[in-house]
Design a protein around this motif. Structure first.
Motif, PDB file in Angstrom:
ATOM      1  N   VAL A   3      -9.205   5.255  -0.433  1.00 30.56           N
ATOM      2  CA  VAL A   3      -8.495   5.925  -1.523  1.00 30.56           C
ATOM      3  C   VAL A   3      -7.793   7.158  -0.964  1.00 30.56           C
ATOM      4  N   LEU A   4      -6.496   7.260  -1.224  1.00 31.80           N
ATOM      5  CA  LEU A   4      -5.701   8.409  -0.801  1.00 31.80           C
ATOM      6  C   LEU A   4      -5.174   9.141  -2.022  1.00 31.80           C
ATOM      7  N   ASP A   5      -5.198  10.447  -1.976  1.00 33.45           N
ATOM      8  CA  ASP A   5      -4.611  11.295  -3.005  1.00 33.45           C
ATOM      9  C   ASP A   5      -3.180  11.584  -2.566  1.00 33.45           C
ATOM     10  N   ALA A   6      -2.212  11.331  -3.438  1.00 27.33           N
ATOM     11  CA  ALA A   6      -0.809  11.535  -3.063  1.00 27.33           C
ATOM     12  C   ALA A   6      -0.070  12.248  -4.178  1.00 27.33           C
ATOM     13  N   PHE A   7       1.062  12.854  -3.825  1.00 33.91           N
ATOM     14  CA  PHE A   7       1.887  13.491  -4.834  1.00 33.91           C
ATOM     15  C   PHE A   7       3.345  13.341  -4.468  1.00 33.91           C
ATOM     16  N   GLY A   8       4.196  13.524  -5.468  1.00 33.28           N
ATOM     17  CA  GLY A   8       5.629  13.409  -5.252  1.00 33.28           C
ATOM     18  C   GLY A   8       6.364  14.156  -6.344  1.00 33.28           C
ATOM     19  N   GLY A   9       7.662  14.061  -6.320  1.00 34.90           N
ATOM     20  CA  GLY A   9       8.492  14.741  -7.304  1.00 34.90           C
ATOM     21  C   GLY A   9       9.496  15.645  -6.627  1.00 34.90           C
ATOM     22  N   THR A  10      10.361  16.219  -7.427  1.00 29.22           N
ATOM     23  CA  THR A  10      11.430  17.051  -6.881  1.00 29.22           C
ATOM     24  C   THR A  10      10.907  18.336  -6.251  1.00 29.22           C
ATOM     25  N   SER A  11       9.710  18.799  -6.641  1.00 32.36           N
ATOM     26  CA  SER A  11       9.186  20.075  -6.136  1.00 32.36           C
ATOM     27  C   SER A  11       8.591  19.983  -4.736  1.00 32.36           C
ATOM     28  N   ILE A  12       8.407  18.793  -4.197  1.00 29.25           N
ATOM     29  CA  ILE A  12       7.730  18.712  -2.896  1.00 29.25           C
ATOM     30  C   ILE A  12       8.604  19.169  -1.740  1.00 29.25           C
ATOM     31  N   SER A  13       9.871  19.379  -1.986  1.00 27.85           N
ATOM     32  CA  SER A  13      10.747  19.816  -0.898  1.00 27.85           C
ATOM     33  C   SER A  13      11.003  21.323  -0.926  1.00 27.85           C
ATOM     34  N   SER A  14      10.263  22.058  -1.762  1.00 27.09           N
ATOM     35  CA  SER A  14      10.478  23.503  -1.829  1.00 27.09           C
ATOM     36  C   SER A  14       9.153  24.260  -1.818  1.00 27.09           C
ATOM     37  N   ASP A  15       9.200  25.496  -1.345  1.00 24.30           N
ATOM     38  CA  ASP A  15       8.011  26.342  -1.322  1.00 24.30           C
ATOM     39  C   ASP A  15       7.602  26.677  -2.756  1.00 24.30           C
ATOM     40  N   SER A  16       6.286  26.826  -2.978  1.00 25.36           N
ATOM     41  CA  SER A  16       5.814  27.177  -4.317  1.00 25.36           C
ATOM     42  C   SER A  16       4.488  27.925  -4.222  1.00 25.36           C
ATOM     43  N   TYR A  17       4.177  28.636  -5.286  1.00 18.77           N
ATOM     44  CA  TYR A  17       2.932  29.393  -5.407  1.00 18.77           C
ATOM     45  C   TYR A  17       2.456  29.200  -6.837  1.00 18.77           C
ATOM     46  N   GLU A  18       1.214  28.757  -6.997  1.00 11.98           N
ATOM     47  CA  GLU A  18       0.717  28.503  -8.343  1.00 11.98           C
ATOM     48  C   GLU A  18      -0.747  28.876  -8.448  1.00 11.98           C
ATOM     49  N   GLU A  19      -1.069  29.684  -9.459  1.00  9.73           N
ATOM     50  CA  GLU A  19      -2.467  29.984  -9.758  1.00  9.73           C
ATOM     51  C   GLU A  19      -2.952  28.872 -10.675  1.00  9.73           C
ATOM     52  N   VAL A  92      -2.963  -3.261  -2.105  1.00 11.68           N
ATOM     53  CA  VAL A  92      -2.787  -1.819  -2.246  1.00 11.68           C
ATOM     54  C   VAL A  92      -2.249  -1.540  -3.645  1.00 11.68           C
ATOM     55  N   CYS A  93      -2.959  -0.702  -4.397  1.00 13.72           N
ATOM     56  CA  CYS A  93      -2.558  -0.372  -5.769  1.00 13.72           C
ATOM     57  C   CYS A  93      -2.306   1.128  -5.901  1.00 13.72           C
ATOM     58  N   LEU A  94      -1.512   1.466  -6.891  1.00 12.91           N
ATOM     59  CA  LEU A  94      -1.144   2.843  -7.185  1.00 12.91           C
ATOM     60  C   LEU A  94      -1.643   3.185  -8.588  1.00 12.91           C
ATOM     61  N   PHE A  95      -2.367   4.283  -8.721  1.00 12.78           N
ATOM     62  CA  PHE A  95      -2.849   4.753 -10.015  1.00 12.78           C
ATOM     63  C   PHE A  95      -2.258   6.136 -10.248  1.00 12.78           C
ATOM     64  N   VAL A  96      -1.504   6.306 -11.330  1.00 13.26           N
ATOM     65  CA  VAL A  96      -0.716   7.519 -11.571  1.00 13.26           C
ATOM     66  C   VAL A  96      -1.355   8.380 -12.655  1.00 13.26           C
ATOM     67  N   ASP A  97      -1.382   9.702 -12.423  1.00  9.55           N
ATOM     68  CA  ASP A  97      -1.819  10.667 -13.433  1.00  9.55           C
ATOM     69  C   ASP A  97      -0.615  11.104 -14.257  1.00  9.55           C
ATOM     70  N   TRP A  98      -0.833  11.496 -15.496  1.00 11.77           N
ATOM     71  CA  TRP A  98       0.264  11.922 -16.360  1.00 11.77           C
ATOM     72  C   TRP A  98      -0.247  12.842 -17.459  1.00 11.77           C
ATOM     73  N   ASN A  99       0.670  13.469 -18.168  1.00 10.57           N
ATOM     74  CA  ASN A  99       0.355  14.273 -19.351  1.00 10.57           C
ATOM     75  C   ASN A  99       0.708  13.449 -20.580  1.00 10.57           C
ATOM     76  N   VAL A 132      -4.888   3.150  -3.672  1.00 11.28           N
ATOM     77  CA  VAL A 132      -6.169   2.500  -3.410  1.00 11.28           C
ATOM     78  C   VAL A 132      -5.919   1.204  -2.650  1.00 11.28           C
ATOM     79  N   ALA A 133      -6.516   1.103  -1.453  1.00 12.33           N
ATOM     80  CA  ALA A 133      -6.359  -0.090  -0.624  1.00 12.33           C
ATOM     81  C   ALA A 133      -7.693  -0.838  -0.606  1.00 12.33           C
ATOM     82  N   TYR A 134      -7.594  -2.147  -0.812  1.00  9.11           N
ATOM     83  CA  TYR A 134      -8.780  -3.015  -0.864  1.00  9.11           C
ATOM     84  C   TYR A 134      -8.776  -3.937   0.345  1.00  9.11           C
ATOM     85  N   VAL A 135      -9.970  -4.204   0.877  1.00 15.33           N
ATOM     86  CA  VAL A 135     -10.126  -5.121   2.001  1.00 15.33           C
ATOM     87  C   VAL A 135     -10.107  -6.546   1.481  1.00 15.33           C
TER      88      VAL A 135
END
Length: 135
Positions: A3-19, A92-99, A132-135
């Motif tokens: 299982v790998l944790d991944a992220f994407g979106g337009t913000s991944i190419s810029s510096d950011s600071y978040e509390e 290999v499957c992808l499980f996405v989080d959302w609001n 998530v990758a399965y054997v």
């Protein structure tokens, strides 16, 4: 299973600071304390490299700057999926989080379409998922 944790979106190419969040804890001597988890994305490069820093801010004003610091190579989910299949994983499957409509954060429980994920990452500032990758 892998299982790998991944992220994407337009913000991944810029510096950011978040509390991110505040946490209340009880110290060994019984006193209450509070700290804030801080996420910092730095040194984002066009070729897909970045540095992630995790810091902790305390109510007394002190900060544990970059308690954890990682150098990342960012790769598209499609490339990661292909590499996992070549490595011998059967599925290999992808499980996405959302609001949801109320703004509450939800975790995906059904496999998600890779093309739909790519489209979401082009349109939204930030998305997270699990590969998530399965054997």
């Amino acid at each position: 299973m892998l299982v790998l944790d991944a992220f994407g979106g337009t913000s991944i190419s810029s510096d950011s600071y978040e509390e991110i969040s505040n946490h209340d804890i009880v110290l060994d001597d019984g006193r209450a304390a509070r700290f804030c988890y801080v996420y910092e994305q730095m040194n984002c490069k066009p070729e897909g490299r970045m540095t992630i820093g995790v810091s902790f801010k305390f109510t007394d004003g002190s900060i544990f700057k970059h308690a954890f610091k990682y150098a990342w190579r960012v790769r598209p989910v499609s490339i990661v999926r292909e590499a996992m299949l070549k490595a011998g994983f059967a599925k290999v499957c992808l499980f996405v989080d959302w609001n949801d409509e109320s703004g509450a954060y939800r975790h995906g429980t059904d496999p998600f379409d890779l093309e739909e994920w790519s489209k979401m990452c082009e349109e939204e500032e930030y998305k997270s998922c699990y590969i998530v990758a399965y054997v």
